[in-house]
Design a protein around this motif. Structure first.
Motif, PDB file in Angstrom:
ATOM      1  N   LEU A  25       0.813  -1.214   0.000  1.00 59.25           N
ATOM      2  CA  LEU A  25       0.000   0.000   0.000  1.00 59.25           C
ATOM      3  C   LEU A  25       0.849   1.268   0.000  1.00 59.25           C
ATOM      4  O   LEU A  25       1.998   1.266   0.443  1.00 59.25           O
ATOM      5  CB  LEU A  25      -0.911   0.018   1.238  1.00 59.25           C
ATOM      6  CG  LEU A  25      -1.890  -1.134   1.360  1.00 59.25           C
ATOM      7  CD1 LEU A  25      -2.684  -1.006   2.656  1.00 59.25           C
ATOM      8  CD2 LEU A  25      -2.837  -1.197   0.167  1.00 59.25           C
ATOM      9  N   VAL A  26       0.237   2.341  -0.495  1.00 53.90           N
ATOM     10  CA  VAL A  26       0.838   3.670  -0.400  1.00 53.90           C
ATOM     11  C   VAL A  26       0.160   4.345   0.802  1.00 53.90           C
ATOM     12  O   VAL A  26      -1.040   4.624   0.762  1.00 53.90           O
ATOM     13  CB  VAL A  26       0.566   4.485  -1.681  1.00 53.90           C
ATOM     14  CG1 VAL A  26       1.199   5.871  -1.562  1.00 53.90           C
ATOM     15  CG2 VAL A  26       1.089   3.729  -2.895  1.00 53.90           C
ATOM     16  N   PRO A  27       0.909   4.588   1.882  1.00 52.65           N
ATOM     17  CA  PRO A  27       0.273   5.038   3.135  1.00 52.65           C
ATOM     18  C   PRO A  27      -0.587   6.285   2.979  1.00 52.65           C
ATOM     19  O   PRO A  27      -1.637   6.385   3.614  1.00 52.65           O
ATOM     20  CB  PRO A  27       1.475   5.314   4.045  1.00 52.65           C
ATOM     21  CG  PRO A  27       2.576   4.472   3.510  1.00 52.65           C
ATOM     22  CD  PRO A  27       2.360   4.385   2.034  1.00 52.65           C
ATOM     23  N   GLU A  28      -0.156   7.237   2.165  1.00 51.76           N
ATOM     24  CA  GLU A  28      -0.855   8.518   2.137  1.00 51.76           C
ATOM     25  C   GLU A  28      -2.195   8.463   1.410  1.00 51.76           C
ATOM     26  O   GLU A  28      -2.988   9.403   1.483  1.00 51.76           O
ATOM     27  CB  GLU A  28       0.040   9.584   1.499  1.00 51.76           C
ATOM     28  CG  GLU A  28       1.236   9.984   2.372  1.00 51.76           C
ATOM     29  CD  GLU A  28       2.367   8.958   2.361  1.00 51.76           C
ATOM     30  OE1 GLU A  28       2.340   8.025   1.519  1.00 51.76           O
ATOM     31  OE2 GLU A  28       3.278   9.070   3.215  1.00 51.76           O
ATOM     32  N   ARG A  29      -2.465   7.381   0.675  1.00 54.60           N
ATOM     33  CA  ARG A  29      -3.747   7.312  -0.034  1.00 54.60           C
ATOM     34  C   ARG A  29      -4.884   6.991   0.943  1.00 54.60           C
ATOM     35  O   ARG A  29      -4.674   6.253   1.898  1.00 54.60           O
ATOM     36  CB  ARG A  29      -3.704   6.203  -1.090  1.00 54.60           C
ATOM     37  CG  ARG A  29      -2.865   6.529  -2.291  1.00 54.60           C
ATOM     38  CD  ARG A  29      -3.017   5.414  -3.316  1.00 54.60           C
ATOM     39  NE  ARG A  29      -2.265   5.704  -4.526  1.00 54.60           N
ATOM     40  CZ  ARG A  29      -2.710   6.517  -5.481  1.00 54.60           C
ATOM     41  NH1 ARG A  29      -3.884   7.104  -5.360  1.00 54.60           N
ATOM     42  NH2 ARG A  29      -1.971   6.736  -6.552  1.00 54.60           N
ATOM     43  N   PRO A  30      -6.078   7.511   0.688  1.00 53.06           N
ATOM     44  CA  PRO A  30      -7.216   7.123   1.533  1.00 53.06           C
ATOM     45  C   PRO A  30      -7.519   5.645   1.293  1.00 53.06           C
ATOM     46  O   PRO A  30      -7.836   5.244   0.173  1.00 53.06           O
ATOM     47  CB  PRO A  30      -8.356   8.019   1.050  1.00 53.06           C
ATOM     48  CG  PRO A  30      -7.959   8.448  -0.323  1.00 53.06           C
ATOM     49  CD  PRO A  30      -6.460   8.428  -0.388  1.00 53.06           C
ATOM     50  N   THR A  31      -7.382   4.849   2.325  1.00 53.31           N
ATOM     51  CA  THR A  31      -7.425   3.393   2.144  1.00 53.31           C
ATOM     52  C   THR A  31      -8.563   2.776   2.954  1.00 53.31           C
ATOM     53  O   THR A  31      -8.781   3.139   4.104  1.00 53.31           O
ATOM     54  CB  THR A  31      -6.077   2.782   2.598  1.00 53.31           C
ATOM     55  OG1 THR A  31      -5.031   3.407   1.847  1.00 53.31           O
ATOM     56  CG2 THR A  31      -6.043   1.281   2.363  1.00 53.31           C
ATOM     57  N   THR A  32      -9.270   1.856   2.312  1.00 53.60           N
ATOM     58  CA  THR A  32     -10.342   1.142   3.002  1.00 53.60           C
ATOM     59  C   THR A  32     -10.050  -0.356   2.942  1.00 53.60           C
ATOM     60  O   THR A  32      -9.793  -0.897   1.874  1.00 53.60           O
ATOM     61  CB  THR A  32     -11.700   1.428   2.343  1.00 53.60           C
ATOM     62  OG1 THR A  32     -11.874   2.847   2.244  1.00 53.60           O
ATOM     63  CG2 THR A  32     -12.835   0.839   3.158  1.00 53.60           C
ATOM     64  N   LEU A  33     -10.073  -0.991   4.104  1.00 54.54           N
ATOM     65  CA  LEU A  33      -9.927  -2.448   4.159  1.00 54.54           C
ATOM     66  C   LEU A  33     -11.327  -3.028   4.312  1.00 54.54           C
ATOM     67  O   LEU A  33     -12.073  -2.618   5.207  1.00 54.54           O
ATOM     68  CB  LEU A  33      -9.091  -2.865   5.372  1.00 54.54           C
ATOM     69  CG  LEU A  33      -7.567  -2.734   5.309  1.00 54.54           C
ATOM     70  CD1 LEU A  33      -7.149  -1.273   5.175  1.00 54.54           C
ATOM     71  CD2 LEU A  33      -6.932  -3.347   6.552  1.00 54.54           C
ATOM     72  N   ILE A  34     -11.667  -3.962   3.444  1.00 52.40           N
ATOM     73  CA  ILE A  34     -13.004  -4.540   3.476  1.00 52.40           C
ATOM     74  C   ILE A  34     -12.900  -6.054   3.663  1.00 52.40           C
ATOM     75  O   ILE A  34     -12.214  -6.733   2.905  1.00 52.40           O
ATOM     76  CB  ILE A  34     -13.754  -4.219   2.164  1.00 52.40           C
ATOM     77  CG1 ILE A  34     -13.873  -2.698   1.990  1.00 52.40           C
ATOM     78  CG2 ILE A  34     -15.132  -4.883   2.141  1.00 52.40           C
ATOM     79  CD1 ILE A  34     -14.450  -2.275   0.658  1.00 52.40           C
ATOM     80  N   SER A  35     -13.544  -6.566   4.702  1.00 45.24           N
ATOM     81  CA  SER A  35     -13.534  -8.012   4.953  1.00 45.24           C
ATOM     82  C   SER A  35     -14.980  -8.468   5.088  1.00 45.24           C
ATOM     83  O   SER A  35     -15.547  -8.466   6.173  1.00 45.24           O
ATOM     84  CB  SER A  35     -12.750  -8.325   6.224  1.00 45.24           C
ATOM     85  OG  SER A  35     -11.483  -7.710   6.173  1.00 45.24           O
ATOM     86  N   GLY A  36     -15.573  -8.789   3.981  1.00 44.13           N
ATOM     87  CA  GLY A  36     -16.978  -9.209   3.987  1.00 44.13           C
ATOM     88  C   GLY A  36     -17.892  -8.013   3.992  1.00 44.13           C
ATOM     89  O   GLY A  36     -17.440  -6.866   4.045  1.00 44.13           O
ATOM     90  N   PRO A  37     -19.189  -8.258   3.960  1.00 45.13           N
ATOM     91  CA  PRO A  37     -20.134  -7.154   3.987  1.00 45.13           C
ATOM     92  C   PRO A  37     -20.184  -6.537   5.382  1.00 45.13           C
ATOM     93  O   PRO A  37     -19.697  -7.122   6.347  1.00 45.13           O
ATOM     94  CB  PRO A  37     -21.486  -7.802   3.652  1.00 45.13           C
ATOM     95  CG  PRO A  37     -21.224  -9.241   3.438  1.00 45.13           C
ATOM     96  CD  PRO A  37     -19.862  -9.563   3.922  1.00 45.13           C
ATOM     97  N   SER A  38     -20.776  -5.373   5.461  1.00 42.11           N
ATOM     98  CA  SER A  38     -21.016  -4.697   6.726  1.00 42.11           C
ATOM     99  C   SER A  38     -21.701  -5.661   7.707  1.00 42.11           C
ATOM    100  O   SER A  38     -22.533  -6.470   7.312  1.00 42.11           O
ATOM    101  CB  SER A  38     -21.907  -3.491   6.421  1.00 42.11           C
ATOM    102  OG  SER A  38     -22.702  -3.149   7.508  1.00 42.11           O
ATOM    103  N   ALA A  39     -21.328  -5.591   8.963  1.00 45.44           N
ATOM    104  CA  ALA A  39     -21.906  -6.524   9.938  1.00 45.44           C
ATOM    105  C   ALA A  39     -21.930  -5.905  11.316  1.00 45.44           C
ATOM    106  O   ALA A  39     -21.168  -4.989  11.612  1.00 45.44           O
ATOM    107  CB  ALA A  39     -21.095  -7.814   9.972  1.00 45.44           C
ATOM    108  N   THR A  40     -22.814  -6.401  12.159  1.00 42.87           N
ATOM    109  CA  THR A  40     -22.817  -5.971  13.561  1.00 42.87           C
ATOM    110  C   THR A  40     -23.070  -7.182  14.447  1.00 42.87           C
ATOM    111  O   THR A  40     -23.698  -8.147  14.031  1.00 42.87           O
ATOM    112  CB  THR A  40     -23.902  -4.909  13.846  1.00 42.87           C
ATOM    113  OG1 THR A  40     -23.763  -4.470  15.190  1.00 42.87           O
ATOM    114  CG2 THR A  40     -25.307  -5.463  13.642  1.00 42.87           C
ATOM    115  N   SER A  41     -22.535  -7.131  15.637  1.00 43.62           N
ATOM    116  CA  SER A  41     -22.829  -8.166  16.634  1.00 43.62           C
ATOM    117  C   SER A  41     -23.298  -7.499  17.912  1.00 43.62           C
ATOM    118  O   SER A  41     -23.142  -8.021  19.001  1.00 43.62           O
ATOM    119  CB  SER A  41     -21.587  -9.014  16.900  1.00 43.62           C
ATOM    120  OG  SER A  41     -21.170  -9.657  15.722  1.00 43.62           O
ATOM    121  N   ASP A  42     -23.859  -6.308  17.763  1.00 41.46           N
ATOM    122  CA  ASP A  42     -24.182  -5.500  18.933  1.00 41.46           C
ATOM    123  C   ASP A  42     -25.401  -5.983  19.705  1.00 41.46           C
ATOM    124  O   ASP A  42     -25.614  -5.594  20.847  1.00 41.46           O
ATOM    125  CB  ASP A  42     -24.386  -4.043  18.530  1.00 41.46           C
ATOM    126  CG  ASP A  42     -23.044  -3.321  18.382  1.00 41.46           C
ATOM    127  OD1 ASP A  42     -22.031  -3.897  18.811  1.00 41.46           O
ATOM    128  OD2 ASP A  42     -23.025  -2.210  17.841  1.00 41.46           O
TER     129      ASP A  42
END
Lengths: 513, 255, 213
Positions: C173-190
C-alpha cells in the motif's frame, strides 16, 4: 517552548475532577452489589462473554505466531511511549502537511470546548459520531448538548445506549447489558416513525437503525470520531469498525473532527501489520473486522475537505510519569480482558463507574483520574475490584500485566491512605509474623477460635469486617494442633520415619487389609 | 534431595493435614526433610492487599530460613505462596530492602516450588504410588495456573493415582472468587463467583474437590459446607499421600 | 501566544516531564512474527476464497478475458439496472452488460449514489489469510463514497495482488492514499453478540478473482 522543558521535571496533573466520565458515584463494592441484583444483566453477560471468549480463542489459536505478535505489539507500544515527544511532533507535522489542522487539549474541558468551537464554525447544529472511547471519556456529547448541538451516535450499540439515556457498559459492545426485547422497546419508544410492528429479531432491529441513521449520514455535514492508531511517520489515522457507520462518518461529511489520546501514536505505518492482526482477533474474535479506514489529512475530491485532529492529554501524561502504572497506556481498547474477567462477567461495566470498565478500567481509570481527588474517591476502590486471577493478562494482546499493575496501584493507594484500621491491622499482623516467637504464641491464641465453632467444628457467623465472608461460607475452626506441633511431636517423628521406610512397599499393594 | 518444607501460615495453623500429607509424601518418596522452625509467613496477604513496607521483615525471615545452601529445594503445598515468593518478593526487596535482602531473595526464589511442580519437574515423578478410590474433581487455582504455569502437572499426578475416578470440572479454569482480601472487601461479587463454582463442583457428583492451595479450598469448602453438599475438599497432597498401607480417613470410613 | 500554543507546549512539556521522572530504556522491537510469506497461486486462491466465503461474501473466479462476461452475469443475477463505476475503470469490463452504466463524477452529491443498484471497481491489494480487499482511491477504484453508499459492491481482484497475510498485504500500500480495508459485507454483533450482515455499508459484497492477472 515552555520552560518546563529545561527545569526540574514536575509531576503532570491527573484528569481534573468533575469533568467527563472517569469516576463513578459509588465505590465498587456498593456499585457491584447493586448490579448483582439485576438477573437480566447477569444472564446477558454470561451468554455474551462465553460466546466471545470462544470466538477469540478459535482465531488466536489459528496463528502460530500469536505470541510473537503479542511481544511485538507490547514492544511497539513501549517504543512509542518512550519516544512520545518526537512522535507527537512528527504526527502533527505530517497531518498539517497533508492539509489537516492539529489541536492540543490539556484536559476534557479544553477538548470539549475546542470541538464545540470547531462545530460552531461550520454552522451545523448536529454532528454524527463514530463510536469513540476518548469522546465518551471527556463527556463530549453532554457538553455539545449544553451548547445546543445534537450529537448522533451511529454505532448500533452506542445508538441503543444513547436512545435509552443509558451509559455504555463494555468497551466493544456498549449495550452488552441489553437483550433484544429491551432494545425493541427502546426503538419503539425513541425512534421517530419506526414500524410499530417491529419484532425483536436482531436483523430487523439493525434494519430499523439503518433506516433511521441513513438520513443523518446523508445530511449532517460534521462528523466526530476517535482513532485507533495515529501513524507518526506518515500522519495517517485509522478507525477499525464493523458496521460501516465509521466509513459513513469518515467519508460523507464536509468536516471531520478526530479526538485522539496522545498514547495512540505509533511510530511507523508498517507497525499496523502487528496491530491489525492483534486487534480484530482479540476484540470481536474475527480474523479481520469488516471495515478499516486509513486516512491522511485531506484528499481532494474524496471525503471531508476539512480535517481537525485534537490530541488529548487528560491524565495520560500523569500515567506516563508512573514507571509502573504507565503500562496501562499500552491498551488498544480491544476489551479481551473484560470478556475473560470473572468479576466483570458478574457485575458488568456500570459497576466500575468509568468509561473504561473491567480489568483494564480498574488500572487505567485510577491512572488517568487519580484515586484521591475527593473524600472516599470511588476510584480508590477500583484496584481492589479483582481476585488477581490473571485471566486478563493471558488475554491481553499487548501483554499488559494487569494483575501486577493492580497490586502496584493497591500499594500506591495504601501509601496515600495513611492510618486506616486496615493498615493498623496489617501492621499488627506483620509485627507478629515477622517474629517467630510471637507467631507461635498467636497460633496458640488462634486455637481459641474453636470456642466460636459449633459442634460440627465450623464457624458460620463472623463479626464485621468478615461478616460478608460468613454470609455464604462456613469457616473451619482452627484445629487443636498446628503442623509444627505435630512435626515436633513423637507421633510426627514416628509417622515420618515410617513413611520414609515404606517408600518401596507402596509399589506392591497389600490388597484388602 | 534435601527439601526445605514451608508449611505456609494458613497450612500450619488452619490446615495442618495438608502440610502433614506433604511431609509424609516427600518422605515416602525418599527426600530428606528440613523444617526451619522459625518460618512464619510469605507475606502474600500484605502484598496483594497493597502493603509492601509492612511485610519486609517477613520476606527477610523467609529468605533467612531457607537461604541455607544445603537446602536443594523449598517446597510448599500452595501455588499462591510459591507465586508470591517467586514473583513478588523481589519487587519489595527492590523497593524497600537492602542489598542483603535482594541477594537473599534472589537465591531462595530460584529454588522455590509448589508441590506438583517439584514432583513432576524436579523430582521427575508422576506416579507417586498413591491409592485413593474415590470420585475426585480438580480445581486449578488461578495462581498455580497463571502465575506459576503448573499446567496439567497436578492432573498428571492424579491420573496415576490407583483407584481414583477423576472427573473433569466444568469451566475449571474460572476463578472461585476467593482472591484473599477480595472475598472480604467485595464479598457480594465473591459470593456470586463462588455460587457458580459450587454449581460446577456439585454437578460432577465427586466426593472430593481437590486443588493445590488451601486458601481456595477453604473458600470452596466453606461454600460446600454451607449448602450441605455431599462433596468435601481435600488438598492435592492429601490424595497423593494416601496409600494402601496408609489410606486416607475417607477411604477407611467407606470400608 | 494563543491558548492553543499554550496547550501544545503544556502537553509536550508534560510528556517531557513524565519521561524525565520515569525514564525508560530504549526498546528493541522483536519482529520474529511471520513476514514476507509466499504461497503458490492455487493455495493463495483457496485460502482467500475460503475466508471471503466465511464472511458471507460471494466469490467468482475467471480469467482476464472472461472479465466482461463474468461481470455481466454477476450484475444480472443481482437484478441491477443502474451500475456505477469509477472513471478510471477499464471500459472493456462492462461491454457485455446491457444495463445503465453510470460513470462517477466528483461533483455528484454522495446521497445521489443511493440511486445506484451496485458499483463495480478494481482493487489495490488483497490479503488471503484474512479475506480482506484493499481499496486506495486509485482511478479504477474511485472515491470512497462510491463503494459505500450503493447497496452492492462488485470488486475485481487480480490473484497477483493477493498477498498471503497482513504484513505482506500492507507492504503493497501507499500510506498517504485514503485506504479502506473490506472483509466481507457490513456486519454488527451488537445485539446479544448475534452477527447480522448488512448495517450501513453495502449489504452485498461480490469478489471476482482473476486467476491469470
Amino acid at each position: 517552548m515552555s520552560s518546563t522543558f529545561l527545569g526540574m521535571p514536575a509531576r503532570p496533573p491527573r484528569s481534573p475532577y468533575g469533568e467527563g466520565h472517569l469516576r463513578g458515584d459509588q465505590a465498587f463494592p456498593q456499585a457491584a452489589a447493586r448490579e448483582l441484583g439485576n438477573r437480566q444483566l447477569r444472564d446477558n453477560l454470561h451468554k455474551a462473554t462465553r460466546t466471545i471468549r470462544a470466538k477469540r480463542l478459535a482465531v488466536t489459536a489459528e496463528l502460530p505466531d500469536w505470541e510473537e505478535l503479542r511481544s511485538a505489539g507490547a514492544a511497539l507500544k513501549n517504543e512509542a511511549m518512550s519516544r512520545l515527544p518526537e512522535l507527537l511532533e512528527q504526527l502533527e507535522a505530517k497531518v498539517t502537511e497533508a492539509g489537516g489542522t492539529v489541536h492540543w487539549a490539556r484536559d476534557a474541558a479544553e477538548a470539549n470546548a475546542l470541538v464545540a468551537e470547531l462545530v460552531a464554525a461550520t454552522g451545523s447544529r448536529e454532528v454524527i459520531k463514530v463510536k469513540s472511547m476518548a469522546t465518551q471519556e471527556i463527556g463530549l456529547n453532554e457538553y455539545l448538548e449544553s451548547q445546543g448541538v445534537t450529537a448522533h451516535e451511529t454505532d448500533l450499540a452506542e445508538l441503543i445506549v444513547q436512545l435509552a439515556d443509558d451509559r455504555p457498559s463494555h468497551i466493544l459492545v456498549p449495550a452488552i447489558h441489553r437483550n433484544r426485547e429491551e432494545i425493541r422497546r427502546i426503538f419503539l419508544e425513541r425512534i421517530p416513525g419506526v414500524d410499530p410492528d417491529l419484532t425483536s429479531v436482531p436483523a430487523e432491529l439493525a434494519a430499523a437503525a439503518r433506516a433511521y441513521l441513513r438520513e443523518k449520514f446523508m445530511t449532517v455535514p460534521v462528523a466526530v470520531s476517535g482513532a485507533n492508531f495515529g501513524i507518526a511517520e506518515t500522519g495517517t489515522l485509522s478507525v477499525v469498525e464493523s458496521e460501516g457507520n465509521g466509513r459513513m462518518c469518515l467519508t460523507l461529511p464536509k468536516t471531520l473532527i478526530t479526538v485522539m489520546g496522545i498514547e495512540k501514536v505509533l511510530p511507523r505505518y508498517a507497525d499496523l501489520e502487528v496491530f491489525l492482526q492483534l486487534l480484530p482477533r482479540s476484540s470481536t474474535g474475527e480474523r479481520m473486522n469488516p471495515y478499516t479506514t486509513l486516512w491522511t489529512g485531506v484528499t481532494p475530491g474524496d471525503g471531508p475537505q476539512e480535517f481537525h485532529l485534537v490530541l488529548l492529554d487528560n491524565g495520560r501524561t500523569a500515567a506516563l510519569a508512573d514507571a509502573v502504572g504507565r503500562e496501562a497506556l499500552n491498551c488498544i481498547r480491544c476489551s479481551a480482558c473484560l470478556n475473560v474477567c470473572p468479576v466483570y462477567e458478574r457485575v458488568g461495566g456500570h459497576a466500575y463507574g468509568s468509561t473504561y470498565p473491567g480489568p483494564i478500567g480498574a488500572v487505567l481509570t485510577p491512572q488517568l483520574a487519580g484515586t484521591h481527588a475527593a473524600k472516599d474517591d470511588p476510584n480508590a476502590s477500583l484496584p481492589y475490584a479483582s481476585t488477581l486471577c490473571g485471566a486478563c493478562y493471558d488475554a491481553c494482546p499487548v501483554k499488559i500485566d494487569i494483575p501486577s499493575l493492580l497490586v502496584e496501584l493497591r500499594h500506591q493507594t495504601t501509601e496515600r491512605t495513611g492510618r486506616g484500621a486496615e493498615q493498623l491491622a496489617m501492621k499488627a499482623v506483620a509485627a507478629v509474623m515477622g517474629r517467630p516467637k510471637l507467631y507461635r504464641a498467636a497460633q496458640k491464641a488462634a486455637a481459641i477460635g474453636r470456642i466460636a465453632a459449633g459442634r460440627d467444628g465450623t464457624i458460620s457467623r463472623l463479626p464485621p469486617p468478615l461478616s460478608g465472608w460468613s454470609e455464604s461460607r462456613d469457616t473451619p475452626a482452627p484445629p487443636r494442633r498446628t503442623f509444627r506441633d505435630w512435626y515436633a511431636s513423637e507421633e510426627g517423628r514416628r509417622a515420618l520415619a515410617a513413611a520414609a521406610e515404606h517408600q518401596d512397599l507402596d509399589e506392591t499393594p497389600e490388597g484388602e487389609r | 534431595m534435601r527439601i526445605g518444607l514451608f508449611a505456609t501460615c494458613l497450612g500450619d495453623t488452619l490446615f495442618p493435614d495438608a502440610v502433614r500429607a506433604t511431609a509424609l509424601l516427600l518422605s515416602r518418596l525418599g527426600h530428606e526433610l528440613v523444617f526451619p522452625p522459625d518460618q512464619t509467613c510469605c507475606g502474600q496477604m500484605h502484598l496483594n492487599t497493597g502493603y509492601q513496607r509492612e511485610p519486609v521483615p517477613l520476606i527477610r525471615n523467609f529468605a533467612e530460613q531457607f537461604g541455607d545452601t544445603s537446602i536443594d529445594a523449598v517446597v510448599m503445598p500452595s501455588g499462591s505462596c510459591a507465586g508470591c515468593v517467586r514473583h513478588q518478593h523481589m519487587t519489595v526487596a527492590d523497593r524497600y530492602g537492602d542489598a542483603a535482602l535482594r541477594a537473599g531473595v534472589a537465591a531462595v526464589k530460584d529454588k522455590t516450588y509448589e508441590l506438583s511442580e517439584f514432583l513432576v519437574d524436579v523430582a521427575g515423578t508422576v506416579d507417586v504410588g498413591a491409592y485413593f478410590p474415590h470420585r475426585v474433581t480438580y480445581h486449578p487455582t488461578c495462581h498455580s495456573l497463571r502465575m506459576l504455569r503448573v499446567g496439567d502437572k497436578p492432573l498428571r499426578l492424579l491420573r496415576e493415582v490407583e483407584g481414583i475416578d477423576l472427573v473433569e470440572l466444568p469451566e475449571a479454569d474460572a476463578c472461585c472468587g476467593f482472591g484473599g482480601t477480595f472475598a472480604v472487601k467485595n464479598a457480594a461479587t465473591s459470593s456470586a463467583m463462588l455460587a457458580d463454582k459450587l454449581d460446577h463442583v456439585t454437578s460432577t457428583g465427586a466426593a472430593v474437590c481437590t486443588a493445590g492451595d488451601s486458601s481456595c479450598l477453604m473458600h470452596i469448602g466453606g461454600g460446600l459446607s454451607r449448602i450441605s453438599s455431599g462433596t468435601r475438599t481435600l488438598h492435592l497432597a492429601e490424595i497423593l499421600a494416601a496409600t494402601h498401607t496408609a489410606p486416607h480417613a475417607l477411604t477407611e470410613a467407606a470400608r | 501566544m494563543t491558548t492553543r500554543d499554550t496547550a501544545r507546549d503544556t502537553v509536550l512539556g508534560r510528556v517531557h516531564d513524565a519521561l524525565g521522572l520515569a525514564p525508560r530504556s530504549p526498546v528493541a522491537v522483536p519482529r520474529d512474527y511471520r513476514r514476507g510469506r509466499t504461497l503458490p497461486d492455487d493455495e493463495r486462491l483457496g485460502l482467500f476464497t475460503d475466508r471471503l466465503v466465511d464472511y458471507q461474501a460471494q466469490v467468482h473466479t475467471c480469467t482476464s478475458a472472461e472479465t466482461p462476461a463474468t461481470l455481466a452475469s454477476v450484475l444480472t443475477r443481482l437484478s441491477a439496472s443502474r451500475v456505477g463505476f469509477p472513471a478510471g475503470l477499464d471500459p472493456a469490463w462492462l461491454v457485455d452488460w446491457h444495463g445503465e452504466a453510470v460513470e462517477d463524477r466528483a461533483d455528484v452529491p454522495a446521497p445521489d449514489l443511493s440511486a445506484l443498484d451496485a458499483v463495480v471497481t478494481a482493487s489495490a491489494a488483497g490479503c488471503a489469510e484474512t479475506g480482506t480487499i484493499f481499496l486506495d482511491g486509485s482511478a479504477d477504484q474511485g472515491r470512497r463514497a462510491l463503494t459505500l453508499v450503493p447497496d452492492a459492491h462488485v470488486c475485481v481482484v487480480d490473484l497477483s495482488q493477493v498477498a498471503v497475510g497482513v504484513p505482506e498485504a500492507l507492504a503493497r500500500l501507499v500510506p498517504e492514499r485514503p485506504t479502506t480495508l473490506i472483509s466481507g459485507p457490513s456486519a454488527t454483533s451488537d445485539i446479544e453478540l448475534e452477527r447480522v450482515e448488512g448495517v450501513h455499508g453495502p449489504r452485498t459484497l461480490i469478489v471476482v478473482v482473476r486467476t491469470d492477472a
